[in-house]
Motif scaffolding. Sequence first.
Motif, PDB file in Angstrom:
ATOM      1  N   GLY A  45     -13.355 -11.896  -5.295  1.00 41.32           N
ATOM      2  CA  GLY A  45     -13.694 -12.429  -6.596  1.00 41.32           C
ATOM      3  C   GLY A  45     -13.202 -11.609  -7.764  1.00 41.32           C
ATOM      4  O   GLY A  45     -13.626 -11.788  -8.885  1.00 41.32           O
ATOM      5  N   ARG A  46     -12.323 -10.675  -7.539  1.00 41.75           N
ATOM      6  CA  ARG A  46     -11.735  -9.887  -8.615  1.00 41.75           C
ATOM      7  C   ARG A  46     -10.224  -9.944  -8.473  1.00 41.75           C
ATOM      8  O   ARG A  46      -9.715 -10.244  -7.393  1.00 41.75           O
ATOM      9  N   PRO A  47      -9.514  -9.664  -9.547  1.00 38.46           N
ATOM     10  CA  PRO A  47      -8.058  -9.672  -9.422  1.00 38.46           C
ATOM     11  C   PRO A  47      -7.600  -8.585  -8.445  1.00 38.46           C
ATOM     12  O   PRO A  47      -8.207  -7.514  -8.368  1.00 38.46           O
ATOM     13  N   ALA A  48      -6.537  -8.861  -7.733  1.00 32.35           N
ATOM     14  CA  ALA A  48      -5.940  -7.863  -6.851  1.00 32.35           C
ATOM     15  C   ALA A  48      -5.263  -6.807  -7.710  1.00 32.35           C
ATOM     16  O   ALA A  48      -4.683  -7.118  -8.753  1.00 32.35           O
ATOM     17  N   GLU A  49      -5.346  -5.576  -7.278  1.00 31.44           N
ATOM     18  CA  GLU A  49      -4.721  -4.463  -7.998  1.00 31.44           C
ATOM     19  C   GLU A  49      -3.465  -4.024  -7.265  1.00 31.44           C
ATOM     20  O   GLU A  49      -3.521  -3.636  -6.100  1.00 31.44           O
ATOM     21  N   PHE A  50      -2.335  -4.099  -7.951  1.00 27.92           N
ATOM     22  CA  PHE A  50      -1.070  -3.604  -7.424  1.00 27.92           C
ATOM     23  C   PHE A  50      -0.686  -2.344  -8.178  1.00 27.92           C
ATOM     24  O   PHE A  50      -0.906  -2.254  -9.391  1.00 27.92           O
ATOM     25  N   LEU A  51      -0.071  -1.401  -7.468  1.00 25.94           N
ATOM     26  CA  LEU A  51       0.593  -0.279  -8.118  1.00 25.94           C
ATOM     27  C   LEU A  51       2.066  -0.399  -7.772  1.00 25.94           C
ATOM     28  O   LEU A  51       2.443  -0.355  -6.590  1.00 25.94           O
ATOM     29  N   LEU A  52       2.903  -0.602  -8.785  1.00 26.58           N
ATOM     30  CA  LEU A  52       4.344  -0.654  -8.614  1.00 26.58           C
ATOM     31  C   LEU A  52       4.916   0.697  -9.030  1.00 26.58           C
ATOM     32  O   LEU A  52       4.720   1.131 -10.167  1.00 26.58           O
ATOM     33  N   VAL A  53       5.606   1.344  -8.106  1.00 25.54           N
ATOM     34  CA  VAL A  53       6.251   2.627  -8.387  1.00 25.54           C
ATOM     35  C   VAL A  53       7.748   2.347  -8.388  1.00 25.54           C
ATOM     36  O   VAL A  53       8.377   2.242  -7.340  1.00 25.54           O
ATOM     37  N   GLU A  54       8.298   2.199  -9.597  1.00 33.27           N
ATOM     38  CA  GLU A  54       9.678   1.715  -9.751  1.00 33.27           C
ATOM     39  C   GLU A  54      10.252   2.246 -11.054  1.00 33.27           C
ATOM     40  O   GLU A  54       9.608   2.143 -12.099  1.00 33.27           O
ATOM     41  N   ASP A  55      11.462   2.798 -10.991  1.00 36.76           N
ATOM     42  CA  ASP A  55      12.086   3.337 -12.197  1.00 36.76           C
ATOM     43  C   ASP A  55      13.151   2.417 -12.797  1.00 36.76           C
ATOM     44  O   ASP A  55      13.657   2.684 -13.870  1.00 36.76           O
ATOM     45  N   ASN A  56      13.464   1.301 -12.140  1.00 40.42           N
ATOM     46  CA  ASN A  56      14.466   0.371 -12.645  1.00 40.42           C
ATOM     47  C   ASN A  56      13.771  -0.708 -13.483  1.00 40.42           C
ATOM     48  O   ASN A  56      13.025  -1.524 -12.943  1.00 40.42           O
ATOM     49  N   PRO A  57      14.018  -0.733 -14.813  1.00 36.03           N
ATOM     50  CA  PRO A  57      13.346  -1.698 -15.683  1.00 36.03           C
ATOM     51  C   PRO A  57      13.585  -3.155 -15.280  1.00 36.03           C
ATOM     52  O   PRO A  57      12.705  -3.998 -15.411  1.00 36.03           O
ATOM     53  N   GLY A  58      14.772  -3.457 -14.762  1.00 36.87           N
ATOM     54  CA  GLY A  58      15.061  -4.824 -14.338  1.00 36.87           C
ATOM     55  C   GLY A  58      14.202  -5.244 -13.156  1.00 36.87           C
ATOM     56  O   GLY A  58      13.674  -6.363 -13.122  1.00 36.87           O
ATOM     57  N   ASP A  59      14.025  -4.337 -12.185  1.00 34.54           N
ATOM     58  CA  ASP A  59      13.182  -4.647 -11.031  1.00 34.54           C
ATOM     59  C   ASP A  59      11.709  -4.714 -11.425  1.00 34.54           C
ATOM     60  O   ASP A  59      10.955  -5.511 -10.866  1.00 34.54           O
ATOM     61  N   PRO A  70      -5.549   0.882  -6.175  1.00 31.20           N
ATOM     62  CA  PRO A  70      -4.719  -0.269  -5.825  1.00 31.20           C
ATOM     63  C   PRO A  70      -5.104  -0.863  -4.470  1.00 31.20           C
ATOM     64  O   PRO A  70      -5.546  -0.155  -3.566  1.00 31.20           O
ATOM     65  N   ASP A  71      -4.931  -2.169  -4.359  1.00 28.32           N
ATOM     66  CA  ASP A  71      -5.097  -2.851  -3.078  1.00 28.32           C
ATOM     67  C   ASP A  71      -3.812  -2.748  -2.269  1.00 28.32           C
ATOM     68  O   ASP A  71      -3.852  -2.714  -1.043  1.00 28.32           O
ATOM     69  N   VAL A  72      -2.681  -2.717  -2.980  1.00 36.70           N
ATOM     70  CA  VAL A  72      -1.365  -2.602  -2.354  1.00 36.70           C
ATOM     71  C   VAL A  72      -0.476  -1.767  -3.271  1.00 36.70           C
ATOM     72  O   VAL A  72      -0.515  -1.927  -4.493  1.00 36.70           O
ATOM     73  N   ILE A  73       0.331  -0.888  -2.661  1.00 38.91           N
ATOM     74  CA  ILE A  73       1.309  -0.085  -3.400  1.00 38.91           C
ATOM     75  C   ILE A  73       2.697  -0.606  -3.061  1.00 38.91           C
ATOM     76  O   ILE A  73       3.049  -0.716  -1.881  1.00 38.91           O
ATOM     77  N   ILE A  91      -4.611   2.617   2.019  1.00 42.30           N
ATOM     78  CA  ILE A  91      -4.015   1.663   1.071  1.00 42.30           C
ATOM     79  C   ILE A  91      -2.660   1.233   1.637  1.00 42.30           C
ATOM     80  O   ILE A  91      -1.816   2.079   1.927  1.00 42.30           O
ATOM     81  N   PRO A  92      -2.441  -0.070   1.808  1.00 43.39           N
ATOM     82  CA  PRO A  92      -1.143  -0.519   2.323  1.00 43.39           C
ATOM     83  C   PRO A  92      -0.012  -0.145   1.363  1.00 43.39           C
ATOM     84  O   PRO A  92      -0.122  -0.341   0.149  1.00 43.39           O
ATOM     85  N   VAL A  93       1.047   0.420   1.938  1.00 40.12           N
ATOM     86  CA  VAL A  93       2.232   0.779   1.166  1.00 40.12           C
ATOM     87  C   VAL A  93       3.395  -0.056   1.670  1.00 40.12           C
ATOM     88  O   VAL A  93       3.719  -0.035   2.859  1.00 40.12           O
ATOM     89  N   SER A 115       5.921 -13.344  -1.385  1.00 39.76           N
ATOM     90  CA  SER A 115       5.578 -13.302   0.044  1.00 39.76           C
ATOM     91  C   SER A 115       4.774 -12.056   0.374  1.00 39.76           C
ATOM     92  O   SER A 115       3.817 -12.108   1.152  1.00 39.76           O
ATOM     93  N   ILE A 116       5.156 -10.925  -0.207  1.00 36.43           N
ATOM     94  CA  ILE A 116       4.407  -9.678   0.001  1.00 36.43           C
ATOM     95  C   ILE A 116       2.976  -9.859  -0.488  1.00 36.43           C
ATOM     96  O   ILE A 116       2.014  -9.523   0.203  1.00 36.43           O
ATOM     97  N   GLU A 117       2.851 -10.428  -1.683  1.00 32.69           N
ATOM     98  CA  GLU A 117       1.523 -10.637  -2.249  1.00 32.69           C
ATOM     99  C   GLU A 117       0.687 -11.556  -1.356  1.00 32.69           C
ATOM    100  O   GLU A 117      -0.461 -11.242  -1.019  1.00 32.69           O
ATOM    101  N   THR A 118       1.254 -12.678  -0.961  1.00 31.38           N
ATOM    102  CA  THR A 118       0.517 -13.621  -0.124  1.00 31.38           C
ATOM    103  C   THR A 118       0.088 -12.976   1.183  1.00 31.38           C
ATOM    104  O   THR A 118      -1.071 -13.081   1.595  1.00 31.38           O
ATOM    105  N   PHE A 119       1.002 -12.280   1.827  1.00 33.34           N
ATOM    106  CA  PHE A 119       0.697 -11.662   3.110  1.00 33.34           C
ATOM    107  C   PHE A 119      -0.417 -10.627   2.982  1.00 33.34           C
ATOM    108  O   PHE A 119      -1.427 -10.691   3.678  1.00 33.34           O
ATOM    109  N   TRP A 120      -0.270  -9.677   2.068  1.00 36.76           N
ATOM    110  CA  TRP A 120      -1.227  -8.565   1.980  1.00 36.76           C
ATOM    111  C   TRP A 120      -2.549  -8.944   1.339  1.00 36.76           C
ATOM    112  O   TRP A 120      -3.561  -8.285   1.565  1.00 36.76           O
ATOM    113  N   LEU A 121      -2.562  -9.993   0.525  1.00 35.09           N
ATOM    114  CA  LEU A 121      -3.796 -10.297  -0.197  1.00 35.09           C
ATOM    115  C   LEU A 121      -4.526 -11.545   0.278  1.00 35.09           C
ATOM    116  O   LEU A 121      -5.683 -11.730  -0.075  1.00 35.09           O
ATOM    117  N   THR A 122      -3.886 -12.391   1.059  1.00 31.93           N
ATOM    118  CA  THR A 122      -4.606 -13.577   1.519  1.00 31.93           C
ATOM    119  C   THR A 122      -4.644 -13.712   3.039  1.00 31.93           C
ATOM    120  O   THR A 122      -5.506 -14.401   3.562  1.00 31.93           O
TER     121      THR A 122
END
Length: 151
Positions: free
Chosen positions: A7-21, A63-66, A93-95, A134-141
Motif C-alpha cells: 500500500g505504499r509506493p515502491a522505493e527504487f535507488l538508481l545508481v547511474e552517472d549517465n544523464p540520458g540513462d 530501497p525495495d530494489v537497487i 535488498i535486491p540489486v 520488466s525489472i519493476e514488474t518482476f521485482w515488485l509484483t
Amino acid sequence: MTMETVGRPAEFLLVEDNPGDVRLTQEALYESKVRNNLNIVGDGQEALAFLRREGKYADAPRPDVILLDLNLPKKDGREVLAEIKADPSLKRIPVVVITSSEAEQDIIKSYDLHVNCYVSKPMDLDQFVRVVQSIETFWLTIVKLPSEVDD
C-alpha cells in the motif's frame, strides 16, 4: 511481501552517472503501472551514503530494489555491490545490475558478488523502457521479498 500488498509506493535507488540513462529510467518508471519513488545518485560513494543514511541522506528511504550501473565514478559498481552484499543490514535488498557491459568477466564477477540479476542495457530506446518496466514488474509484483527485519 509484494508491493501490491504493502500500500505504499515502491522505493527504487538508481545508481547511474549517465544523464540520458537516468532520464530514460525515470520515463519508464513514470509510465509504469506500479506506484514508485525513484531516488537517484550519480556515483558509488553517494550510493553507499544513501543506503547507510549518512550525511544529507539521513532521512533516505530504504530501497525495495537497487538499479546499479557498474561503471561509476569515485567507487565503481562492483565495489558498491560487494559492500552492499557484505553488510547484514543491506544484503537482502535486491540489486539489479543494469549496465552497458556485456563482458563475461563482469557478469561472472557480479554473480560471484551475489547480484540478484544482471541486465545489459539495450541500445534501442523502446527496448530500454521495456527492460526497466520488466525489472519493476518482476521485482515488485511477482517476487516475494522479505520484510525489513534488520533495519
